[in-house]
Design an enzyme around this catalytic site. Structure first.
Site, PDB file in Angstrom:
ATOM      1  CG  ASP A 302       0.873  -3.677  -5.079  1.00 54.35           C
ATOM      2  OD1 ASP A 302       0.876  -2.595  -5.714  1.00 54.35           O
ATOM      3  OD2 ASP A 302       1.810  -4.013  -4.337  1.00 54.35           O
ATOM      4  CD  GLU A 495       7.381  -2.635  -6.404  1.00 54.01           C
ATOM      5  OE1 GLU A 495       6.672  -3.619  -6.649  1.00 54.01           O
ATOM      6  OE2 GLU A 495       6.935  -1.605  -5.875  1.00 54.01           O
TER       7      GLU A 495
END
Length: 608
Positions: A302, A495
């Site tokens: 990520d 997020e």
């Protein structure tokens, strides 16, 4: 060979391509340039010609804003670039995207071996970073449809629009199984049970097509491996404290299904499993994903994920060593990619990262590049530019919106609305396409307001009836109205920002608007625009009707289609609806009493 990605390219690019393809056509060049050879043969031939710097460059994925110019791609021999959620070219148009992609790609082709790069974006509900693209409901709404075939069509439509801008890699779908609705990524989940996410892996087939080298196909990404939806407290990037048995029963099945569908890449989660960061978890990546599940594609980190292993800012040699040896093939290092290459080179030279690991990573990366047809057709296939904002895609999105609406309450058959009724519409999200699209919409966290073209829910209602009055805060309602429609809920988030560790109720603005409607005595239908269930049990008795609309995206007319009965609601809850926030986590089968159970959803009677 078809025209593929070469359509619309300039003379310079055409010259580059002809030069790179001529040996293959003549049959007298390197084997890796010969499209008639098997991919394995081409990969082996190319790797035999690569230096260590070539191989390290292939393992890097930089943010486009992290390279000073396309020349950095050439000198760094970079294997990949990405546009993060808020990284769009200016102006943000399809042609500008395609031109940007082609510029970077030509820089990659200028390296000694002419290895094309692969470019990734988070197209998580359509090509959502591109202004003017069709924006579909977020995954939680798609989970409510229970319609894998529809979701596959959305994957195909998204792939076409992404392809039209040159991009070949989509960081989607999110296959997390959201177990705590406090988590800010709940809307990226198809639902709280593994069966739903497993069924919806059909989107991978839509994105990738029958083969990756077919026109309009892009490589999909199953993310985030594994257990990111099960963190304690629903904390983003948190710690999933469960047994291996539970991890395998709840969180692993969608990834197994994705691998079986041939997903091209898997992205590792920021989160931890029993306090071990996934980015350093060799057992779950090497042993379970690669060996047990047989995954042959690219394992990608990520965004700055390696840097987060030790919880301190700035990646260390120890973090780099741990992550690469744990099985990560391509590392998303947005800005410090040169430092990462230098660090990894030293680790290889010191024997701390074996050359066999570097070769395995390159084999996986290059295999996908060959399968995508990038060596034959590296530049944008501009035939797909005309699919962007097409009526066909808008109609598909409208269908998805209709199917995602969940009717939760319908007292005295207040719904469907009649075109003969005098209707009052209120609420901060009634005429706000940014609110109804949510996060990851032309910007990572999303924004309220007219951020994309499309149809708001209010516009949809007004196009369905001529007897509509609107006031955002509810001012002006009186007893002359037959029904009030309040469109309320959450404002955009992604997020981190979206975590709700405290209350999960409606905000003060919504509560004030709803109070005005209640005081008028007019029956009120609430349309809830949200990325998860909200704590509404105290207000629910005041409402005659309740429709959970989720985050429908650009086609608000689909909401109106259901409100007016042009479409009988078929959506089913993909999550359990809490009676109060202190019940979180609440999931089907845990014995906690729900306000609305998993799978709940009403229909209209046949006699409206």
């Amino acid at each position: 060979m078809g025209l593929g990605r070469r359509l619309g390219i300039g003379a310079l690019a055409l010259g580059l391509l002809v030069a790179s393809e001529t040996p293959a056509l003549a049959g007298n060049g390197p084997a890796y340039q010969d499209s008639r050879r098997p991919v394995k043969v081409r990969v082996a031939d190319l790797m035999s010609r690569m230096s260590l710097d070539d191989k390290l460059g292939q393992m890097m994925q930089a943010e486009r804003l992290g390279v000073k110019s396309p020349a950095d791609v050439t000198t760094g021999r970079l294997g990949s670039l990405l546009s993060g959620g808020s990284s769009q070219p200016t102006p943000n148009t399809p042609v500008t995207w395609a031109d940007m992609y082609d510029g970077f790609q030509k820089a990659a082709l200028a390296t000694p071996l002419g290895i094309p790069l692969i470019y990734g974006v988070d197209a998580v509900h359509g090509h959502n970073g591109l202004y003017g693209a069709t924006v579909y409901p977020h995954n939680i709404g798609l989970g409510a449809t229970r319609d894998p075939r529809l979701v596959e069509k959305i994957g195909r439509a998204t792939a076409e629009e992404v392809s039209g801008t040159g991009i070949d890699w989509d960081f989607a779908p999110c296959l997390c199984v959201a177990r705590n609705d406090r988590w800010g990524r709940t809307y990226e989940s198809f639902g709280e049970v593994p069966q739903l996410a497993t069924e919806m892996t059909s989107i991978i087939t839509g994105l990738q097509g029958r083969s990756l080298d077919r026109p309009g196909s892009v490589m999909a990404t199953a993310k985030h491996y594994v257990g990111d939806g099960g963190t304690t407290g629903g904390v983003n990037e948190g710690n999933t404290e469960v047994s291996e048995q539970e991890l395998r029963q709840i969180h692993l099945p969608p990834f197994k299904a994705a691998v079986q569908r041939g997903v091209g890449s898997v992205m590792i989660s920021y989160s931890s499993w029993n306090s071990v960061k996934l980015h350093a978890n060799s057992y779950l990546i090497n042993d379970v994903l690669k060996k047990e599940l047989g995954f042959k594609g690219i394992v990608v980190s990520d965004y700055n994920g390696v840097d987060k292993i030790d919880g301190k800012t700035g990646f260390t040699p120890e973090e780099v060593e741990a992550s690469i040896n744990a099985g990560i093939d391509m590392v998303m290092v947005p800005f410090e990619w040169q430092k990462f290459i230098d660090t990894l080179r030293t680790l290889v030279q010191e024997g701390r990262v074996p050359m066999s690991r570097i070769d395995d990573a390159n084999r996986r990366i290059l295999t996908k590049k060959f399968e995508l047809g990038l060596f034959e057709h590296p530049l944008t296939d501009r035939r797909f530019l005309n699919t962007i904002d097409s009526k066909q895609h808008r109609d598909l999105a409208r269908q998805a919106v209709r199917e995602s609406q969940v009717l939760l309450k319908n007292e005295n058959h207040v719904l469907p609305l009649s075109r003969r009724e005098k209707i009052f519409v209120a609420g901060k999200s009634a005429d706000d396409i940014g609110n109804q699209s949510g996060g990851w919409t032309v910007g990572w966290q999303g924004t309220s307001g007219p951020v994309i073209p499309g149809t708001t829910i209010l516009q949809g209602i007004k196009s369905s009836s001529s007897k509509v009055t609107y006031a955002k805060d509810g001012t002006g309602i009186d007893k002359s109205y037959d029904v009030a429609v309040a469109v309320v809920g959450e404002t955009p988030y992604a997020e981190g920002k979206g975590d709700r560790p405290q209350g999960m109720g409606l905000d003060a603005t919504d509560l004030a608007t709803l109070q005005k409607l209640k005081d008028s005595g007019v029956p009120t239908v609430v349309v809830l625009v949200s990325g998860r269930p909200l704590d509404i049990a105290a207000q629910l008795p005041d409402w005659a009707g309740l429709v959970e609309s989720w985050l429908p995206g650009s086609e608000g007319q689909g909401v109106a289609d259901v409100l007016f009965g042009d479409y009988n609601p078929t959506g089913k809850l993909p999550v359990t609806w809490m009676r109060s926030a202190d019940q979180q986590p609440i999931n089907v089968g845990d014995g906690k009493p729900a306000l609305f159970p998993f799978g709940y959803g009403l229909h209209y009677s046949r006699h409206w």
